[in-house]
Design a protein around this motif. Structure first.
Motif, short mmCIF file in Angstrom:
data_model
loop_
_atom_site.label_atom_id
_atom_site.label_comp_id
_atom_site.label_asym_id
_atom_site.label_seq_id
_atom_site.Cartn_x
_atom_site.Cartn_y
_atom_site.Cartn_z
N VAL A 64 0.84 -1.20 0.00
CA VAL A 64 0.00 0.00 0.00
C VAL A 64 0.87 1.25 0.00
O VAL A 64 0.63 2.19 -0.78
CB VAL A 64 -0.94 0.00 1.22
N ILE A 65 1.88 1.27 0.85
CA ILE A 65 2.77 2.44 0.93
C ILE A 65 3.47 2.68 -0.41
O ILE A 65 3.58 3.82 -0.88
CB ILE A 65 3.81 2.25 2.06
N GLY A 66 3.92 1.60 -1.04
CA GLY A 66 4.58 1.73 -2.34
C GLY A 66 3.66 2.33 -3.38
O GLY A 66 4.09 3.19 -4.18
N GLN A 67 2.40 1.92 -3.38
CA GLN A 67 1.45 2.45 -4.35
C GLN A 67 1.16 3.93 -4.08
O GLN A 67 1.08 4.74 -5.02
CB GLN A 67 0.15 1.64 -4.30
N VAL A 68 0.99 4.28 -2.81
CA VAL A 68 0.70 5.69 -2.48
C VAL A 68 1.88 6.57 -2.84
O VAL A 68 1.71 7.65 -3.43
CB VAL A 68 0.37 5.83 -0.98
N ASN A 69 3.09 6.13 -2.52
CA ASN A 69 4.28 6.93 -2.82
C ASN A 69 4.57 7.01 -4.31
O ASN A 69 5.20 7.96 -4.78
CB ASN A 69 5.50 6.37 -2.09
N GLY A 70 4.11 6.02 -5.05
CA GLY A 70 4.38 6.01 -6.49
C GLY A 70 3.47 6.92 -7.29
O GLY A 70 3.66 7.09 -8.50
N LEU A 71 2.52 7.54 -6.61
CA LEU A 71 1.56 8.40 -7.30
C LEU A 71 2.14 9.79 -7.51
O LEU A 71 2.64 10.42 -6.58
CB LEU A 71 0.28 8.48 -6.45
N THR A 72 2.10 10.27 -8.75
CA THR A 72 2.57 11.62 -9.07
C THR A 72 1.39 12.57 -9.04
O THR A 72 0.40 12.37 -9.75
CB THR A 72 3.22 11.65 -10.46
N LEU A 73 1.50 13.64 -8.23
CA LEU A 73 0.38 14.57 -8.06
C LEU A 73 0.85 16.00 -8.27
O LEU A 73 1.93 16.39 -7.82
CB LEU A 73 -0.20 14.44 -6.63
N SER A 74 0.01 16.79 -8.92
CA SER A 74 0.28 18.22 -9.07
C SER A 74 -0.80 19.05 -8.43
O SER A 74 -0.68 20.28 -8.33
CB SER A 74 0.39 18.59 -10.56
N ASN A 75 -1.87 18.41 -7.98
CA ASN A 75 -3.02 19.10 -7.37
C ASN A 75 -2.78 19.20 -5.85
O ASN A 75 -2.72 18.18 -5.17
CB ASN A 75 -4.29 18.30 -7.67
N PRO A 76 -2.65 20.41 -5.29
CA PRO A 76 -2.39 20.56 -3.84
C PRO A 76 -3.45 19.90 -2.97
O PRO A 76 -3.13 19.36 -1.91
CB PRO A 76 -2.38 22.08 -3.64
N TRP A 77 -4.70 19.93 -3.41
CA TRP A 77 -5.80 19.32 -2.66
C TRP A 77 -5.59 17.81 -2.56
O TRP A 77 -5.77 17.21 -1.49
CB TRP A 77 -7.11 19.66 -3.37
N LEU A 78 -5.18 17.17 -3.65
CA LEU A 78 -4.92 15.73 -3.63
C LEU A 78 -3.64 15.41 -2.87
O LEU A 78 -3.54 14.36 -2.22
CB LEU A 78 -4.84 15.19 -5.07
N GLN A 79 -2.65 16.29 -2.96
CA GLN A 79 -1.42 16.07 -2.20
C GLN A 79 -1.71 16.03 -0.71
O GLN A 79 -1.16 15.21 0.03
CB GLN A 79 -0.41 17.18 -2.52
N ARG A 80 -2.59 16.89 -0.24
CA ARG A 80 -2.95 16.89 1.17
C ARG A 80 -3.66 15.60 1.54
O ARG A 80 -3.47 15.05 2.63
CB ARG A 80 -3.83 18.10 1.49
N ARG A 81 -4.49 15.09 0.63
CA ARG A 81 -5.17 13.82 0.88
C ARG A 81 -4.16 12.68 1.01
O ARG A 81 -4.30 11.80 1.85
CB ARG A 81 -6.15 13.51 -0.26
N ARG A 82 -3.17 12.70 0.14
CA ARG A 82 -2.15 11.65 0.22
C ARG A 82 -1.38 11.76 1.53
O ARG A 82 -1.10 10.75 2.18
CB ARG A 82 -1.18 11.74 -0.96
N GLU A 83 -1.00 12.99 1.91
CA GLU A 83 -0.28 13.17 3.17
C GLU A 83 -1.09 12.66 4.35
O GLU A 83 -0.55 12.04 5.27
CB GLU A 83 0.07 14.66 3.36
N LYS A 84 -2.38 12.89 4.32
CA LYS A 84 -3.24 12.42 5.41
C LYS A 84 -3.26 10.90 5.47
O LYS A 84 -3.21 10.30 6.55
CB LYS A 84 -4.65 12.97 5.24
N LEU A 85 -3.34 10.25 4.31
CA LEU A 85 -3.34 8.79 4.27
C LEU A 85 -2.02 8.24 4.78
O LEU A 85 -2.00 7.28 5.57
CB LEU A 85 -3.62 8.30 2.84
N LEU A 86 -0.91 8.83 4.37
CA LEU A 86 0.40 8.38 4.85
C LEU A 86 0.52 8.56 6.37
O LEU A 86 1.09 7.72 7.07
CB LEU A 86 1.52 9.14 4.15
#
Length: 550
Positions: free
Chosen positions: A230-252
């Motif tokens: 799961v961690i590998g998949q989340v970290n492998g995601l490339t994001l340019s949208n700040p809103w989605l970046q915050r979502r990823r940070e929250k999941l991590l």
């Protein structure tokens, strides 16, 4: 007389069409070919077929017994389903595992279809499943499972596509189609915001796919899948949208907390080090300390002390630093003594176990000339929300995506206040010249019941509002409101439980209540300290039950 939305038996179809129109208007450049084709084909269907599909989409699951579908406005279910079957949006031949079959059959029907394979027919339905799962490992169609059953099974094949449409409309997957019905019934009312061209949470097709992928990763994590994957998949995601970046940070951050709980400190340390979600640095220091890495923990804590990310972090660091220095052999550091609070000690008889200790204190202290209200976090937040309504609901880009938002998406972001600084300054300026009283009164009437992240309508009434406006000095309101804006997530909680007004003297007192064995929490201590710093009357009331003291 104006017709109500729910008077039309096809109200749910009208709501779904509203979503379709919204997406076509605002997300035309984001829709995939499959989604655009679905919208075009959907609009061309007979009304009854569209209505049936929407009914199925709004129900739980993807498998539906035709014999249990009864909708008077649709009429003949088989006729309505025919075009959906032709488009392959509904399937009658979907293979079902025996576990899925159990979800759509009653106990008597299981006996009718699989009775010869059941050893103890008088047992519970759930008791049969393990043995049947071993006997029937292969999937079969509903008709193959139940050749003698006079019914059909409709299986939705487009739920994933509909989830993507729902995601684009709401900007999340925790809101569902019931939002329309709740709004139509008047249960929820939302502020009408002017949406600008940039009012989209998902700006591109890549954003849609990334958001769905993050949701999938969240589901994998919650289902207990291997954390490394799961961690590998989340970290492998490339994001340019700040809103989605915050979502990823929250999941991590959530995954790191889980690793910490199960004592996988190596993974927790790695995740906290790379995570920028608020609170990650403090958790990193804690884990370093638990691992005996006192020097690293002290170095990071010392660095954090120079620029704490919040008052909450600063408060915890003041406790951690002396402890870490002591563990490294440093001289003992005297911890600052907490400020002496005005203390009330009460011994009260407890006659009703269902009542909270706050209600007992409220009843004991209240007087005709000095009423006491149990407000906790509701009153100050509500006054702030009413006065600053235009700033909170300003239609800034990236703040509002759809008509069913309780507040702006970026409410808890670090730059929430900064992006609206001029608007908040204009609102708070009314505290300087007295206009705030009339503004709050008018907005209380005008906005009554409209959803807000700050206003607690169920806790407000006209009497409480008038007492608050008469007895709470504008200077104190301004201090509270500015503190809220410093850190909304941390500071909109922890406020004292009770407030007592003396309307004749136009004064007040706040009271934090603690029952037997209870102690002040960190956020409560911060509010108490803040109130003392600014000369606000406040007391802590400690209660013992009379029968316990006897």
């Amino acid at each position: 007389m104006t017709a109500k939305p729910l008077d039309d038996p096809f109200y749910y179809l009208n709501n779904f069409m509203q979503v379709i129109d919204w997406l076509e208007h605002r997300y035309a450049d984001v829709l995939a070919d499959e989604e655009q084709r679905f919208i075009t084909d959907f609009k061309g269907l007979p009304r009854e077929s569209r209505a049936l599909l929407v009914r199925l989409i709004m129900r739980k699951g993807i498998h539906f017994r035709a014999g249990k579908l009864h909708y008077p406005e649709i009429g003949d279910i088989a006729a309505a389903a025919s075009p959906l079957l032709a488009l392959a949006w509904v399937d009658q031949q979907m293979p079902l595992a025996v576990e899925t079959l159990f979800e759509v059959l009653l106990k008597a029907e299981i006996l009718q279809c699989l009775g010869t394979a059941i050893d103890q027919p008088k047992g519970k339905k759930s008791d049969w499943l393990p043995a049947l799962s071993e006997q029937f490992p292969e999937a079969r169609t509903f008709r193959q499972w139940c050749p003698t059953l006079d019914d059909q099974l409709f299986s939705l094949t487009i739920m994933g596509l509909c989830d993507r449409l729902r995601l684009m409309f709401f900007g999340n997957l925790f809101q569902d189609w019931s939002e329309f019905v709740l709004a139509d019934l008047g249960i929820f009312t939302y502020e009408k915001v002017d949406f600008c061209a940039d009012s989209r949470g998902l700006r591109s097709r890549e954003d849609v796919d990334a958001c769905m992928f993050l949701h999938h990763c969240q589901q994998l994590f919650e289902a207990g899948e291997a954390l490394g994957d799961v961690i590998g998949q989340v970290n492998g995601l490339t994001l340019s949208n700040p809103w989605l970046q915050r979502r990823r940070e929250k999941l991590l951050f959530q995954i790191a907390q889980h690793c910490e709980r199960i004592a996988d400190f190596a993974s927790a340390l790695t995740l906290y080090r790379q995570c920028r979600y608020p609170g990650a640095r403090l958790r990193l220091i804690r884990v370093l300390e638990r691992c005996g890495e006192f020097e690293l923990a002290l170095a990071l804590a010392t660095q954090a002390e120079q620029a704490p990310e919040s008052a909450a972090e600063q408060q915890v660091l003041l406790r951690m630093l002396p402890r870490l220095r002591r563990k490294l052999g440093g001289p003992p550091m005297k911890r600052a003594s907490p400020r002496q609070m005005l203390r009330l000690d009460l011994q009260l008889p407890r006659t009703d176990l269902a009542l909270s200790v706050e209600h007992y204190v409220q009843a004991h202290l209240t007087q005709d000339e000095a009423p006491v209200h149990y407000v906790e976090n509701t009153l100050i937040n509500s006054l702030f929300g009413l006065l600053c309504w235009p700033a909170i609901f300003a239609p800034l880009p990236g703040a509002f995506f759809h008509p069913f938002q309780r507040g702006p998406v970026d409410l808890l972001n670090e730059d929430f206040h900064e992006r609206r600084a001029d608007l908040f300054q204009a609102c708070l300026a009314e505290l300087d010249d007295g206009r705030y009283r009339q503004t709050i009164r008018e907005r209380f009437i005008e906005k009554w019941g409209v959803q807000s992240p700050f206003v607690f309508w169920g806790a407000l009434n006209e009497a409480l509002l008038e007492q608050a406006l008469d007895c709470l000095p504008a200077e104190h309101l301004k201090h509270w409101f500015n503190r809220l804006l410093l850190d909304i997530k941390a500071n909109r909680a922890g406020m004292p439980d009770l407030i007592q007004f003396w309307p004749q003297q136009k004064t007040y007192r706040m009271i934090e209540v603690k029952g037997p064995g209870d102690r002040l929490q960190d956020n409560q201590l911060r509010w108490l300290e803040f109130c003392h710093e600014h000369g606000m009357p406040i007391a802590v009331c400690y209660v013992q039950w009379a029968e316990q003291a006897a």
